[in-house]
Design a protein around this motif. Sequence first.
Motif, PDB file in Angstrom:
ATOM      1  N   SER A  60       0.848  -1.186   0.000  1.00 38.12           N
ATOM      2  CA  SER A  60       0.000   0.000   0.000  1.00 38.12           C
ATOM      3  C   SER A  60       0.884   1.236   0.000  1.00 38.12           C
ATOM      4  CB  SER A  60      -0.879   0.005   1.257  1.00 38.12           C
ATOM      5  OG  SER A  60      -1.440   1.293   1.448  1.00 38.12           O
ATOM      6  N   CYS A  61       0.529   2.220  -0.819  1.00 41.14           N
ATOM      7  CA  CYS A  61       1.397   3.402  -0.877  1.00 41.14           C
ATOM      8  C   CYS A  61       1.145   4.315   0.320  1.00 41.14           C
ATOM      9  CB  CYS A  61       1.239   4.144  -2.194  1.00 41.14           C
ATOM     10  SG  CYS A  61      -0.144   5.291  -2.259  1.00 41.14           S
ATOM     11  N   GLY A  62       0.069   4.058   1.042  1.00 44.43           N
ATOM     12  CA  GLY A  62      -0.148   4.781   2.290  1.00 44.43           C
ATOM     13  C   GLY A  62      -0.815   6.142   2.130  1.00 44.43           C
ATOM     14  N   GLN A  63      -1.177   6.465   0.907  1.00 46.19           N
ATOM     15  CA  GLN A  63      -1.744   7.784   0.638  1.00 46.19           C
ATOM     16  C   GLN A  63      -3.133   7.969   1.227  1.00 46.19           C
ATOM     17  OE1 GLN A  63      -2.164  10.345  -3.288  1.00 46.19           O
ATOM     18  NE2 GLN A  63      -1.675   8.242  -3.705  1.00 46.19           N
ATOM     19  N   CYS A  64      -3.966   6.923   1.151  1.00 49.08           N
ATOM     20  CA  CYS A  64      -5.334   7.109   1.628  1.00 49.08           C
ATOM     21  C   CYS A  64      -5.644   6.153   2.787  1.00 49.08           C
ATOM     22  CB  CYS A  64      -6.344   6.977   0.490  1.00 49.08           C
ATOM     23  SG  CYS A  64      -6.507   5.341  -0.202  1.00 49.08           S
ATOM     24  N   CYS A  87      -7.167   2.239   2.696  1.00 50.59           N
ATOM     25  CA  CYS A  87      -6.204   1.218   2.281  1.00 50.59           C
ATOM     26  C   CYS A  87      -5.085   1.078   3.306  1.00 50.59           C
ATOM     27  CB  CYS A  87      -5.672   1.575   0.895  1.00 50.59           C
ATOM     28  SG  CYS A  87      -4.314   0.572   0.292  1.00 50.59           S
ATOM     29  N   ARG A  88      -4.534   2.193   3.758  1.00 46.80           N
ATOM     30  CA  ARG A  88      -3.398   2.134   4.682  1.00 46.80           C
ATOM     31  C   ARG A  88      -3.787   1.455   5.991  1.00 46.80           C
ATOM     32  NH1 ARG A  88      -2.476   7.329   5.340  1.00 46.80           N
ATOM     33  NH2 ARG A  88      -3.587   7.406   7.296  1.00 46.80           N
ATOM     34  N   LYS A  99      -8.646   5.002  -2.878  1.00 45.27           N
ATOM     35  CA  LYS A  99      -8.377   5.908  -3.985  1.00 45.27           C
ATOM     36  C   LYS A  99      -8.021   5.182  -5.284  1.00 45.27           C
ATOM     37  CE  LYS A  99      -5.402   9.848  -5.051  1.00 45.27           C
ATOM     38  NZ  LYS A  99      -4.416  10.776  -4.499  1.00 45.27           N
ATOM     39  N   CYS A 100      -7.288   4.086  -5.178  1.00 42.39           N
ATOM     40  CA  CYS A 100      -6.908   3.394  -6.419  1.00 42.39           C
ATOM     41  C   CYS A 100      -7.227   1.911  -6.335  1.00 42.39           C
ATOM     42  CB  CYS A 100      -5.427   3.611  -6.752  1.00 42.39           C
ATOM     43  SG  CYS A 100      -4.289   2.463  -5.946  1.00 42.39           S
ATOM     44  N   LEU A 111      -5.557  -0.663  -5.958  1.00 41.77           N
ATOM     45  CA  LEU A 111      -4.921  -1.514  -4.950  1.00 41.77           C
ATOM     46  C   LEU A 111      -5.840  -1.674  -3.743  1.00 41.77           C
ATOM     47  CD1 LEU A 111      -1.204  -1.630  -3.931  1.00 41.77           C
ATOM     48  CD2 LEU A 111      -2.981  -1.777  -2.198  1.00 41.77           C
TER      49      LEU A 111
HETATM   50  S1  SF4 Z   1      -5.696   2.668  -2.389  1.00 45.41           S
HETATM   51 FE1  SF4 Z   1      -4.046   3.209  -3.770  1.00 45.41          FE
HETATM   52  S2  SF4 Z   1      -3.708   5.361  -3.318  1.00 45.41           S
HETATM   53 FE2  SF4 Z   1      -4.808   4.560  -1.547  1.00 45.41          FE
HETATM   54  S3  SF4 Z   1      -3.173   3.934  -0.119  1.00 45.41           S
HETATM   55 FE3  SF4 Z   1      -3.774   2.149  -1.327  1.00 45.41          FE
HETATM   56  S4  SF4 Z   1      -2.253   2.120  -2.938  1.00 45.41           S
HETATM   57 FE4  SF4 Z   1      -2.210   4.186  -2.106  1.00 45.41          FE
END
Ligand code: SF4
Lengths: 399, 157
Positions: free
Chosen positions: A320-324, A327-328, A366-367, A369
Amino acid sequence: MEEKRKGAVLFSDYERGSAIKKLRDLSREDILFELKESKLKGRGGAGFPTSTKWMLTAAAKSDIKYVVCNADEGEPGTFKDRVLLMEYQALIFDGMVIAGYTIGAKNGIVYLRGEYSYLLDSLETYLMKMREDNLLGKNIAGKEGFDFDISIRLGSGAYVCGEETALIESLEGHRGEARNRPPYPVNTGYLGKPTTVNNVETFASVTHIVMKGGEWFCKHGTDKSTGSKLFSISGDCSRPGVYELPWGTTIQELLDIAGAENTKAVQVGGASGICLPKSQFDRKLAYEDAATGGSIMIFNEERDMIHIMNNFMEFFVEESCGQCTPCRIGNAKLLEGVKMLESGEYTFKYINKLKELGQTMQVASKCGLGQSSSNAFLSILENFKDEIFNVRKGGNHGN
Amino acid sequence: MLVMEKNQLTEEIEVLIKKYGKERSSLIPILQDIQKQHSYISDYAQQEVARLLDIHPVEVFSVISFYAFLNSSPKGRNIVRLCQTITCDLAGKKNVASAIERELGIKFGQTTPDNKITLEYANCLGMCDVGPAMIVNDRVYYKLDPEKAVSIINEIR
Ligand code: SF4
Ligand SMILES: Cc1cc2nc3c(=O)[nH]c(=O)nc-3n(C[C@H](O)[C@H](O)[C@H](O)COP(=O)(O)O)c2cc1C
Ligand code: FES
């Protein structure tokens, strides 16, 4: 070198450069027409119609446009792009040249995952050969004013960079964090210019469609899922590997082909896909039924479903990119839940809360993932509840 | 860091900027080359890249911290990345990992005292049909068992 692969569409014969030479007699409208006829959908997982994507990019007004080949192949259980990149370079690169011609781009970029850096030299060598043969460069194949070239960029070990907007961020020199959409890459892509991002296998399919036509392509597969698909088959079977099969093949047929016995579960679509039990092995692999970018992982009766869940959730927590927040935090909570299931220290009330959380993540992330990372958790919990709640460790947990 | 080393690093980075261009989009290829050459990207290197690309050093650090294959602290000269994802896991990753750990006397996540080898886990390497798999620097090894894995490691020791 292995013996030559055989298949009806992708692995059918192709002479390198021939689709590019054919462009001399084709207009961009001709290509868009054939693509539309073919009903080709993206092979990277999302299944967006390729003709629409290219039409939009072609229509976008800009002197500069880009063709991007998504070779980030990071979905667990997928390795078909690796096979294409090793053995079928002509199909991929010729497809990119066709895309450049169709949308009006002069530059193509391959985003190759860092884990595949060992393929870089042979790909660069192949591109050099294309330049020597005027299949890249200026006035390609003798067509006045048709210039196109391809460069390769390496990833650096981040699964989320396979998501097209994160990929573009990465190409631009940023953290691979997905963008809000709209705007879509077809209008505002790499460096703000119209960009078509396609999967390796999508480009390879286009090359065959240009040679043999959309109608021919439609003869394979189902009505809604035309053509054939490369399946990456791994796990508990005697013949793992990459197979080209028509869309509409059932899971059971595929298990037989791969020599799988004693199968308990099949994970369709990788870590972000769904886990199916025996009772659903008659389902068809197709966009309209069990959809997949090609990853098929087979688990036999001996395998522990909680262990599998755990592995998938660890994957998403790391990637997870941790942006939102959904997901994080969501993935971390689901992983915690798996640990509870493992130890037997859970209440049904809490597990039901986690199911709701999983559903929230699907809509609020958000995405792609975060929108798909709870699929495995939810489907394993649903389809293997007997094993998880009863049979496990004497069967008296959670009561 | 010695002044001479610093000067040399600056020169190296200048060459990389000539090669890739002064655009922001060159940042990652430049960092990848530094990483490859020095096995990490030092504070000084980060500052120089930032200065020469005309961006803030924090931007450079933030990019490095995002990507698994870029790092800002030293690692071993050879990096072993063993796949930990499910297919390799079920194919016997654990035994391979333990054998390597025993042989080197370090755990995954650590570097040997002589700085020769760093052990790391990676996610799916795209070799699931022939797992367990690992990548050592830029080479991929597959169908590993404990003995085979250890003999590969011993070759780079
Ligand atoms: S859903 Fe996408 S944008 Fe949001 S934290 Fe996960 S990887 Fe990142
Ligand atoms: C987390 C994540 C990872 C992805 N990884 C890949 C990938 O490795 N390769 C790929 O082609 N598409 C990947 N995709 C899909 C891309 O975002 C995009 O839909 C695709 O590249 C479009 O090409 P296509 O239309 O030809 O399928 C990923 C999507 C998500 C959400
Ligand atoms: S699971 Fe290890 S290479 Fe894919």
